[in-house]
Design an enzyme around this catalytic site. Structure first.
Site, PDB file in Angstrom:
ATOM      1  N   HIS A   6       0.850  -1.203   0.000  1.00  0.00           N
ATOM      2  CA  HIS A   6       0.000   0.000   0.000  1.00  0.00           C
ATOM      3  C   HIS A   6       0.882   1.248   0.000  1.00  0.00           C
ATOM      4  O   HIS A   6       0.625   2.211  -0.727  1.00  0.00           O
ATOM      5  CB  HIS A   6      -0.855   0.057   1.272  1.00  0.00           C
TER       6      HIS A   6
ATOM      7  N   LYS B  97     -16.294  -6.933   6.563  1.00  0.00           N
ATOM      8  CA  LYS B  97     -15.047  -7.710   6.564  1.00  0.00           C
ATOM      9  C   LYS B  97     -14.566  -8.042   7.977  1.00  0.00           C
ATOM     10  O   LYS B  97     -13.544  -8.705   8.132  1.00  0.00           O
ATOM     11  CB  LYS B  97     -13.952  -6.943   5.808  1.00  0.00           C
TER      12      LYS B  97
ATOM     13  N   ARG C  62      -2.486  -5.470  -8.340  1.00  0.00           N
ATOM     14  CA  ARG C  62      -1.432  -6.484  -8.146  1.00  0.00           C
ATOM     15  C   ARG C  62      -1.555  -7.532  -9.242  1.00  0.00           C
ATOM     16  O   ARG C  62      -1.521  -7.211 -10.405  1.00  0.00           O
ATOM     17  CB  ARG C  62      -1.575  -7.110  -6.751  1.00  0.00           C
TER      18      ARG C  62
ATOM     19  N   SER D  35      -2.989  -7.603   2.999  1.00  0.00           N
ATOM     20  CA  SER D  35      -3.172  -7.460   4.447  1.00  0.00           C
ATOM     21  C   SER D  35      -3.542  -8.810   5.063  1.00  0.00           C
ATOM     22  O   SER D  35      -3.090  -9.141   6.163  1.00  0.00           O
ATOM     23  CB  SER D  35      -4.289  -6.457   4.745  1.00  0.00           C
TER      24      SER D  35
HETATM   25  O1  PNS Z   1      -8.842  -2.753   0.617  1.00  0.00           O
HETATM   26  P1  PNS Z   1     -10.168  -3.239   0.099  1.00  0.00           P
HETATM   27  O2  PNS Z   1     -10.961  -3.893   1.205  1.00  0.00           O
HETATM   28  O3  PNS Z   1     -10.037  -4.130  -1.104  1.00  0.00           O
HETATM   29  O4  PNS Z   1     -10.948  -1.932  -0.377  1.00  0.00           O
HETATM   30  C1  PNS Z   1     -12.268  -2.022  -0.825  1.00  0.00           C
HETATM   31  C2  PNS Z   1     -12.952  -0.648  -0.729  1.00  0.00           C
HETATM   32  C3  PNS Z   1     -12.924  -0.155   0.705  1.00  0.00           C
HETATM   33  C4  PNS Z   1     -12.248   0.331  -1.633  1.00  0.00           C
HETATM   34  C5  PNS Z   1     -14.429  -0.845  -1.204  1.00  0.00           C
HETATM   35  O5  PNS Z   1     -15.020  -1.878  -0.481  1.00  0.00           O
HETATM   36  C6  PNS Z   1     -15.251   0.424  -1.045  1.00  0.00           C
HETATM   37  O6  PNS Z   1     -15.191   1.296  -1.870  1.00  0.00           O
HETATM   38  N1  PNS Z   1     -16.021   0.499   0.063  1.00  0.00           N
HETATM   39  C7  PNS Z   1     -16.872   1.627   0.372  1.00  0.00           C
HETATM   40  C8  PNS Z   1     -18.342   1.276   0.158  1.00  0.00           C
HETATM   41  C9  PNS Z   1     -18.715   1.403  -1.310  1.00  0.00           C
HETATM   42  O7  PNS Z   1     -18.638   2.458  -1.894  1.00  0.00           O
HETATM   43  N2  PNS Z   1     -19.151   0.275  -1.907  1.00  0.00           N
HETATM   44  C10 PNS Z   1     -19.548   0.213  -3.295  1.00  0.00           C
HETATM   45  C11 PNS Z   1     -18.356   0.093  -4.225  1.00  0.00           C
HETATM   46  S1  PNS Z   1     -18.862  -0.109  -5.889  1.00  0.00           S
END
Ligand code: PNS
Length: 160
Positions: free
Chosen positions: A17, A41, A90, A128
């Protein structure tokens, strides 16, 4: 002036990150690392701690800020007056999920653009969840995380 958001759960922030954040900070004027609540999560670290780790890990980067958010990413991007979402990509397995997310975010708000920065080979398979697993099994994960996270993970799994 281009202000971008790098969103993620950051449970916890890894060297992978940090590589993406550092490179984005060299390209864009302002980088806001958006730490998502991601309740579904069931993160190991709470939102406050995850945000604090990002703050500590990025303190040497003057144009980077960390902010927690609990809601839709597109709403957060609008709230902080950014226009671009930057994500790290990635291995090929990331592509489908990221493609779906960027398409849906674009449909929710067509003014928001998503851009990707490719992960370098040494972080291609770092996540992570892998770091949490190595830490829980008492392996050496020190090269994969910033020092504040290393200490927190050692404390978390001490005696377990
Ligand atoms: O590190 P991650 O868990 O892969 O990140 C995922 C993240 C946090 C970027 C994604 O889950 C997100 O955007 N969450 C906020 C809620 C949201 O907007 N959901 C709809 C996405 S289309």
């Amino acid at each position: 002036m281009t202000r971008v958001v790098i969103p993620g759960t950051f449970d916890p922030i890894t060297s992978g990150h940090l590589d993406i954040i550092t490179r984005a900070a060299q390209i864009f004027d302002e980088v806001i690392v958006g730490v998502a609540a991601s309740r579904a999560k069931h993160p190991l670290f709470d939102l406050e701690k995850r945000t604090e780790f990002v703050k500590q890990a990025t303190q040497s980067l003057p144009n980077v800020q960390a902010k927690a958010f609990d809601g839709l990413l597109v709403d957060f991007v609008q709230e902080v007056e950014a226009t671009v979402v930057v994500k790290g990509l990635r291995a090929i397995t990331d592509f489908e999920y990221e493609f779906q997310q960027s398409a849906l975010n674009g449909q929710l708000n067509n003014k928001i653009e998503t851009m990707f920065i490719m992960s370098p080979p040494q972080y291609m398979f770092l996540s992570s969840s892998i770091v949490r697993e190595i830490a829980s099994l008492h392996g050496d994960f020190s090269e994969f995380v910033p020092s504040c996270v290393e200490e927190a993970l050692l404390r978390e799994f001490e005696g377990k």
